[in-house]
Design a protein around this motif. Structure first.
Motif, PDB file in Angstrom:
ATOM      1  N   THR A 175       0.683  -1.371  -0.068  1.00 40.02           N
ATOM      2  CA  THR A 175       0.078  -0.138   0.130  1.00 40.02           C
ATOM      3  C   THR A 175       0.854   1.191   0.065  1.00 40.02           C
ATOM      4  O   THR A 175       0.639   2.451  -0.334  1.00 40.02           O
ATOM      5  CB  THR A 175      -0.914  -0.068   1.136  1.00 40.02           C
ATOM      6  N   SER A 199       1.491   3.704  -4.523  1.00 37.14           N
ATOM      7  CA  SER A 199       1.155   2.393  -4.682  1.00 37.14           C
ATOM      8  C   SER A 199       0.059   2.332  -6.087  1.00 37.14           C
ATOM      9  O   SER A 199      -0.614   3.050  -6.326  1.00 37.14           O
ATOM     10  CB  SER A 199       0.801   1.615  -3.627  1.00 37.14           C
ATOM     11  N   GLU A 201      -2.077   0.096  -5.791  1.00 40.38           N
ATOM     12  CA  GLU A 201      -3.525  -0.207  -4.958  1.00 40.38           C
ATOM     13  C   GLU A 201      -4.324   1.244  -4.741  1.00 40.38           C
ATOM     14  O   GLU A 201      -4.436   1.123  -3.547  1.00 40.38           O
ATOM     15  CB  GLU A 201      -3.052  -1.285  -3.755  1.00 40.38           C
TER      16      GLU A 201
END
Length: 320
Positions: A175, A199, A201
């Motif tokens: 993350t 990131s 994500e």
């Protein structure tokens, strides 16, 4: 809950004196006996409480000094350094505080906290943490964000302080949370956590924050680190266990920011020349390409980049 005891073989003269006192105070002999026991025992309880308090303060003082010295790059501090800094007449008095033989006043504890850059409530009462982290929502206006990054926090009571070192930290996990540690010219440190994740994500909201961060980092690099303002900016990637220590606030941040964790990610992630040459973490290149597409599609960010780059060119010409 009340406990009972039976006392035998009380000398007659003592018992008669107890009865006399009971009559004088208008209470029963038993009640007078309870009062006599209380008067005898309570001072020792008060003293025990004071001893516990002094011991707790001494433990916090010693823990604080150990943490501060673990994070210092300069000469390690001793109780005599502290005594001189807070204007005490004798180092011996301060040594007694650390040994738990005497208790410092709240104002003396506040002076120590200010000198060493720790939280005064923790030192006085055990509340909070030594270095409590603060949340910062970094502005998506790069000029405002850089102004904040390079300014100290007047809320600490040290408004004259200046940022000497700025530590930009990415959590070395999928993350990739962003953390910031500011270090003042007095050697004090402030830790901040943000909502930004560097990131792959991330969703659309994360893209907007990262696009603004890319431009902010470019401004930080091109218009500040090359302008001779005296601030050094360092990048890091810290392991999750180090991030946990950083955010719990009970470890000196400087002891976690080791040279082995240094990383130039913040200087390269926005740079079209340098970014393709590196791979600081899995997904680095795809993240760079993704955020560059976001920036290219946003007119205001492109305009800001043009201003930043024009400013950098102007500075380079004036320096030459």
């Amino acid at each position: 809950m009340f406990n009972k005891i039976a006392i035998r073989n009380i000398p007659s003269q003592i018992f008669r004196a107890l009865e006399t006192l009971a009559d004088l105070h208008d209470r029963s002999t038993e009640a007078e006996a309870r009062q006599a026991l209380r008067a005898w025992v309570e001072p020792s309880l008060v003293q025990e409480s004071r001893n516990t308090r002094r011991k707790g303060v001494a433990e916090r003082l010693n823990r604080m000094l150990t943490q501060v010295n673990a994070g210092r790059r300069a000469t390690k501090l001793t109780t005599s350094h502290i005594a001189e800094a807070i204007k005490e007449e004798r180092a011996e008095d301060v040594e007694d505080w650390f040994l738990g033989e005497k208790e410092p006043s709240f104002s003396q504890l506040s002076a120590i906290a200010k000198f060493l850059g720790v939280d005064p409530d923790w030192l006085k009462h055990g509340d909070k943490a030594l270095y409590p982290p603060e949340y910062e929502r970094l502005s998506e206006n790069p000029f405002e964000a850089v102004d904040w990054l390079l300014s100290w926090n007047p809320a600490t009571g040290a408004s004259d302080s200046k940022v000497k070192l700025l530590h930009l930290i990415r959590a070395d996990n999928p993350t990739g949370g962003l953390y910031i540690v500011k270090e003042s010219d007095e050697g004090h440190l402030l830790t901040f956590y943000t909502s930004i994740h560097i990131s792959e994500e991330i969703g659309a909201g994360g893209e907007a924050s990262l696009a603004a961060l890319f431009v902010t980092l470019e401004l930080l690099y091109k218009r500040y680190t090359r302008s001779g303002n005296g601030v050094m900016v360092l990048g890091y990637q810290l392991r999750p266990d180090d991030i946990a220590q950083l955010t719990n606030g009970n470890t000196h941040p400087g002891s976690l920011l080791k040279e082995g964790a240094r990383s130039m990610w913040w200087e390269d992630i926005w740079d079209s020349e340098m970014a393709p040459k590196h791979n600081y973490w899995p997904g680095w290149k795809s993240l760079y390409e993704r955020i560059e597409r976001v920036i290219s599609a946003r007119t205001h960010l492109n305009e800001l980049r043009s201003q930043i780059r024009q400013g950098a060119v102007t500075m380079a010409r004036s320096d030459g």
